[in-house]
Design a protein around this motif. Structure first.
Motif, mmCIF file in Angstrom:
data_model
loop_
_atom_site.group_PDB
_atom_site.id
_atom_site.type_symbol
_atom_site.label_atom_id
_atom_site.label_comp_id
_atom_site.label_asym_id
_atom_site.label_seq_id
_atom_site.Cartn_x
_atom_site.Cartn_y
_atom_site.Cartn_z
ATOM 1 N N LEU A 60 -1.294 20.948 -7.740
ATOM 2 C CA LEU A 60 -2.646 21.069 -7.205
ATOM 3 C C LEU A 60 -3.237 19.740 -6.751
ATOM 4 N N THR A 61 -2.805 18.629 -7.363
ATOM 5 C CA THR A 61 -3.420 17.335 -7.057
ATOM 6 C C THR A 61 -2.404 16.349 -6.516
ATOM 7 N N THR A 62 -2.645 15.923 -5.276
ATOM 8 C CA THR A 62 -1.854 14.867 -4.650
ATOM 9 C C THR A 62 -2.662 13.589 -4.564
ATOM 10 N N VAL A 63 -3.955 13.707 -4.227
ATOM 11 C CA VAL A 63 -4.838 12.546 -4.161
ATOM 12 C C VAL A 63 -6.026 12.754 -5.096
ATOM 13 N N LEU A 64 -6.450 11.661 -5.729
ATOM 14 C CA LEU A 64 -7.627 11.686 -6.591
ATOM 15 C C LEU A 64 -8.883 11.316 -5.814
ATOM 16 N N ASP A 65 -8.696 10.644 -4.693
ATOM 17 C CA ASP A 65 -9.829 10.267 -3.855
ATOM 18 C C ASP A 65 -9.295 9.847 -2.492
ATOM 19 N N VAL A 66 -10.160 9.939 -1.503
ATOM 20 C CA VAL A 66 -9.883 9.436 -0.153
ATOM 21 C C VAL A 66 -11.012 8.474 0.186
ATOM 22 N N LYS A 67 -10.657 7.214 0.422
ATOM 23 C CA LYS A 67 -11.646 6.189 0.732
ATOM 24 C C LYS A 67 -11.556 5.836 2.214
ATOM 25 N N ILE A 68 -12.697 5.704 2.862
ATOM 26 C CA ILE A 68 -12.721 5.446 4.303
ATOM 27 C C ILE A 68 -13.686 4.305 4.599
ATOM 28 N N LYS A 69 -13.237 3.349 5.395
ATOM 29 C CA LYS A 69 -14.104 2.294 5.922
ATOM 30 C C LYS A 69 -13.963 2.293 7.443
ATOM 31 N N ALA A 70 -15.080 2.093 8.116
ATOM 32 C CA ALA A 70 -15.084 2.166 9.584
ATOM 33 C C ALA A 70 -15.724 0.918 10.184
ATOM 34 N N PHE A 71 -15.387 0.664 11.457
ATOM 35 C CA PHE A 71 -15.894 -0.500 12.188
ATOM 36 C C PHE A 71 -15.961 -0.128 13.669
ATOM 37 N N PRO A 72 -16.959 -0.639 14.406
ATOM 38 C CA PRO A 72 -17.019 -0.332 15.848
ATOM 39 C C PRO A 72 -15.725 -0.714 16.557
ATOM 40 N N THR A 73 -15.418 0.008 17.632
ATOM 41 C CA THR A 73 -14.171 -0.247 18.350
ATOM 42 C C THR A 73 -14.389 -0.141 19.852
ATOM 43 N N HIS A 74 -13.347 -0.472 20.610
ATOM 44 C CA HIS A 74 -13.385 -0.416 22.078
ATOM 45 C C HIS A 74 -13.540 1.040 22.534
ATOM 46 N N ALA A 75 -14.249 1.246 23.615
ATOM 47 C CA ALA A 75 -14.518 2.599 24.115
ATOM 48 C C ALA A 75 -13.250 3.362 24.448
ATOM 49 N N ALA A 76 -12.160 2.647 24.753
ATOM 50 C CA ALA A 76 -10.910 3.317 25.130
ATOM 51 C C ALA A 76 -9.986 3.566 23.939
ATOM 52 N N SER A 77 -10.412 3.132 22.738
ATOM 53 C CA SER A 77 -9.499 3.127 21.589
ATOM 54 C C SER A 77 -10.050 3.905 20.406
ATOM 55 N N LEU A 78 -9.132 4.347 19.557
ATOM 56 C CA LEU A 78 -9.474 4.889 18.246
ATOM 57 C C LEU A 78 -8.364 4.483 17.272
ATOM 58 N N PRO A 79 -8.378 3.216 16.818
ATOM 59 C CA PRO A 79 -7.360 2.779 15.853
ATOM 60 C C PRO A 79 -7.603 3.432 14.492
ATOM 61 N N VAL A 80 -6.522 3.885 13.868
ATOM 62 C CA VAL A 80 -6.617 4.512 12.546
ATOM 63 C C VAL A 80 -5.441 4.033 11.696
ATOM 64 N N ALA A 81 -5.750 3.630 10.470
ATOM 65 C CA ALA A 81 -4.715 3.183 9.535
ATOM 66 C C ALA A 81 -4.853 3.941 8.228
ATOM 67 N N ILE A 82 -3.726 4.148 7.564
ATOM 68 C CA ILE A 82 -3.733 4.805 6.255
ATOM 69 C C ILE A 82 -2.801 4.030 5.332
ATOM 70 N N ILE A 83 -3.301 3.708 4.144
ATOM 71 C CA ILE A 83 -2.500 3.024 3.127
ATOM 72 C C ILE A 83 -2.729 3.737 1.795
ATOM 73 N N PRO A 84 -1.686 4.224 1.156
ATOM 74 C CA PRO A 84 -1.876 4.871 -0.147
ATOM 75 C C PRO A 84 -1.836 3.874 -1.298
ATOM 76 N N ASN A 85 -2.518 4.189 -2.371
ATOM 77 C CA ASN A 85 -2.428 3.467 -3.636
ATOM 78 C C ASN A 85 -1.700 4.357 -4.628
ATOM 79 N N CYS A 86 -0.805 3.778 -5.396
ATOM 80 C CA CYS A 86 0.068 4.568 -6.261
ATOM 81 C C CYS A 86 -0.596 4.872 -7.604
ATOM 82 N N ALA A 87 0.167 5.515 -8.476
ATOM 83 C CA ALA A 87 -0.322 5.834 -9.815
ATOM 84 C C ALA A 87 -0.563 4.579 -10.645
ATOM 85 N N ALA A 88 0.050 3.460 -10.277
ATOM 86 C CA ALA A 88 -0.211 2.183 -10.956
ATOM 87 C C ALA A 88 -1.317 1.445 -10.215
#
Length: 511
Positions: free
Chosen positions: A254-282
Motif C-alpha cells: 500500500l505504501t511506496t512513498v511517505l511524502d512527495v516534496k515539491i519546490k518550484a522556480f520561474p522558468t523560460h516561456a518555452a520550457s518546463l524543466p522537471v526533476a525527480i530525486i528519491p530519498n531512501c529508507a535511510a
C-alpha cells in the motif's frame, strides 16, 4: 535595519559538520519514524509489512548502538545560507572546512563510517579514503547567521535521479507516474520523492535535492487541505504513486512513498524543466544554525519516538544451511518465501565482479579461495567494524548493477545463488532461469540488523578494493526473501502487479 555581525570560528563549523554527520548516521529523523510507523500499521501486504518491520527494528537498534542505519553511509551534500553580516575566523575555504568535518566524522573511531567517494569518477575510480569531497552549495542572504542543511545521500537512491524538459502544455503528473515505475526498487522505498519544477536544467535538479531536506508532513497536509497548486500536486502524486502498488522494497504493498516534496522556480516561456530525486529508507538529513556562540547543539531523539514492535523473524521462515546446498535443493524454494540463512557465503560488488569477469575472459584462474561452485554471493560493501564487531553494518547493495555479469558467472563458475536488494532485470532473470539458480533479497535500510547475523568474516581476495573486496562471511539466521526462483518467477513483478490491482479496488478513505 542592521544587525550585529557574528564571527564563525573555523573549528566550530568543522566540529558541527562532523557531529551532524555522526548524528544522522544512526538517528532517523523523528518525522520519518512517525510516518513509517503509520504506514506499517496500515500495511496489508505481508512481505511489505515484514520489510518495514525490519527497517523500524534496525532504526531503533542503530539509535541505541550508535552505528549506521545503512552500510552506504552516503556522499555528503551541504546547503549553506551565509548571512552577509557573517565574519569568519578561519584560514580555510568553506569547502575545506566542510571536508575537514566530513573527514573527522567518517574516521571517528567509535563509529567508523564507510568511505564511498572515488576520484577520478571514471577510469581508476580510486577511493579517497575519507569520503571527501563533499558537495557544497552556497547562497548569500541577509543576516548574521550561518544556516546549514546537511545530508548523507546513498548511491542507491541517488542513482535513480531523473530529469526531463517537458513542453509547457505537458502534464507533470503524467511524467512522474510514467517515471516512478522505471526506477525499480533500488532506491529502497518507502521513502520520499523530491521534485523540482522550473528554472533551468541544473536549477530543477537542485530544487529536487533541496526538497528532500524538508520534514515529512503529508499527514498534516491531508488533514488541513491544500493551500495552493503545489499542495494539490503533492496530494495527487502521493495518492497516485502509492496506487502503483510498488510497496516497501518493491515487494508490492500500500505504501511506496511517505511524502512527495515539491519546490518550484520561474522558468523560460518555452520550457518546463522537471526533476525527480528519491530519498531512501535511510533518510539522513539535519538542519542547524551557527551564530558565533559555538558548535551546533544536536539533541538526540527519545527512544519513545520508535514504535514498540513484536517482530520475530523466525515466524513463518524456513531455516536453510548454505554449506552443501545444491541446485536440487534450491529448486524447491518458492517466490516470496522467507528464509533464514546459515553457513558460509562470499561477498562481491561491482569492482569484484569486473575483476572476475576479466579473469574469466582471459581463461585465468580465480584467486585462491574464490571457488563459487554451489555457493552464494552477497552483494555488499560493509562498514568497517568497531570494538568487538565482526563487521560493521552490512546491508545489501542494488543487485541490478550486477545484471551484466550474471549470465557469465552462473555459466562459468558454478554459482547457484545471489543476495542483494531490489529487482533483477529481464536478462538477469532469464539467466537465473536458464541456469536453475536463485536470487534472494535482503532488506535495504536494515544494515545493522543484518550485520548481527554475521558471526565471522575473513578477507579472501582483492584487498586493494577496500569495502568492495571479496570476503567470506559465516552467517547465522540471516533473513532474506526468495525474489527470483529457479523457474524465473520474480516477486518484484508479481507483487506490485497484485497490489496495483488490489489498490484499484480499495475504496478511497478521506482523512
Amino acid at each position: 535595519m542592521t544587525t550585529a555581525a557574528s564571527t564563525i570560528r573555523q573549528q566550530d563549523l568543522i566540529q558541527s559538520v562532523a557531529d551532524a554527520l555522526q548524528y544522522i548516521s544512526y538517528y532517523h529523523p523523528p518525522d520519518y519514524i512517525r510516518a513509517l510507523a503509520r504506514a506499517y500499521a496500515a500495511e496489508e501486504s505481508p512481505a511489505a509489512k515484514d520489510a518495514m518491520a525490519q527497517i523500524l527494528v534496525n532504526s531503533r537498534m542503530c539509535a541505541e548502538g550508535h552505528r549506521p542505519i545503512c552500510q552506504d553511509t552516503g556522499m555528503v551534500v551541504a546547503f549553506f545560507k551565509v548571512g552577509m553580516d557573517v565574519r569568519w575566523d578561519a584560514d580555510m575555504s568553506l569547502q575545506q572546512m566542510v571536508d575537514a568535518g566530513v573527514r573527522r566524522a567518517y574516521t571517528h573511531p567509535d563509529n567508523v563510517l564507510r568511505a564511498s567517494m572515488v576520484d577520478p569518477p571514471m577510469g581508476a575510480r580510486q577511493n579517497t579514503g575519507d569520503n571527501t569531497p563533499a558537495i557544497v552549495h552556497v547562497e548569500l542572504v541577509p543576516g548574521h547567521t550561518l544556516d546549514v542543511r546537511i545530508a548523507a545521500k546513498g548511491g542507491g537512491s541517488e542513482n535513480k535521479a531523473r530529469f526531463a524538459v517537458l513542453n509547457p502544455s505537458d502534464s507533470i503528473q503524467d511524467w512522474v507516474l510514467k517515471t516512478v515505475p522505471t526506477l525499480g526498487a533500488g532506491w529502497c522505498p518507502p521513502g520520499m520523492l523530491g521534485i523540482g519544477i522550473g528554472g533551468s536544467a541544473e536549477k530543477a535538479m537542485l530544487l529536487a535535492k533541496e526538497a528532500l531536506m524538508e520534514d515529512i508532513d503529508l499527514h498534516e497536509l491531508k488533514a488541513r487541505g491544500p493551500a495552493d497548486a503545489i499542495d494539490e500536486l503533492r496530494l495527487a502524486l502521493y495518492e497516485q504513486v502509492n496506487a502503483l502498488g510498488i510497496g516497501a522494497q518493491g515487494l508490492g504493498g500500500l505504501t511506496t512513498v511517505l511524502d512527495v516534496k515539491i519546490k518550484a522556480f520561474p522558468t523560460h516561456a518555452a520550457s518546463l524543466p522537471v526533476a525527480i530525486i528519491p530519498n531512501c529508507a535511510a533518510t539522513r538529513h539535519i538542519h542547524f544554525t551557527l551564530d558565533g556562540s559555538g558548535p551546533a547543539v544536536l539533541t538526540p531523539p527519545k527512544l519513545a519516538d520508535w514504535p514498540a514492535l513484536d517482530y520475530d523473524p523466525t515466524v513463518g521462515a524456513r531455516r536453510i544451511r548454505l554449506n552443501g546446498l545444491t541446485r536440487e535443493d534450491i529448486a524447491a524454494w518458492q517466490p516470496g518465501e522467507r528464509l533464514l540463512l546459515s553457513g558460509k557465503l562470499l561477498t562481491g560488488r561491482d569492482a569484484a565482479h569486473k575483476r572476475i569477469k576479466d579473469l574469466l575472459d582471459r581463461g585465468a584462474p580465480l584467486p585462491e579461495g574464490v571457488d563459487l561452485t554451489n555457493r552464494f554471493i552477497y552483494y555488499v560493501g560493509p562498514v568497517d567494524p568497531v570494538r568487538d564487531e565482526v563487521v560493521g553494518p552490512a546491508g545489501p547493495t542494488t543487485a541490478t548493477r550486477m545484471d551484466k555479469f550474471t549470465d557469465q558467472l552462473l555459466g562459468q563458475t558454478g554459482l547457484i545463488g545471489m543476495i542483494g536488494k531490489a529487482e533483477r532485470g529481464p536478462a538477469a532473470v532469464a539467466a537465473i532461469k536458464r541456469h536453475g539458480a536463485v536470487y534472494l533479497m535482503a532488506v535495504g535500510g536494515a544494515a545493522y540488523l543484518v550485520a548481527k547475523a554475521i558471526k565471522a568474516s575473513r578477507l579472501v581476495a582483492f584487498e586493494d578494493l577496500g569495502m568492495e573486496a571479496i570476503r567470506e562471511l559465516d552467517i547465522e539466521d540471516m533473513p532474506v526473501t526468495v525474489a527470483v526462483d529457479s523457474r524465473g518467477s520474480s516477486v518484484h513483478e508479481t507483487g506490485p502487479a497484485e497490489w496495483r490491482s488490489r489498490i484499484g479496488k480499495i475504496p478511497v478513505v478521506v482523512a
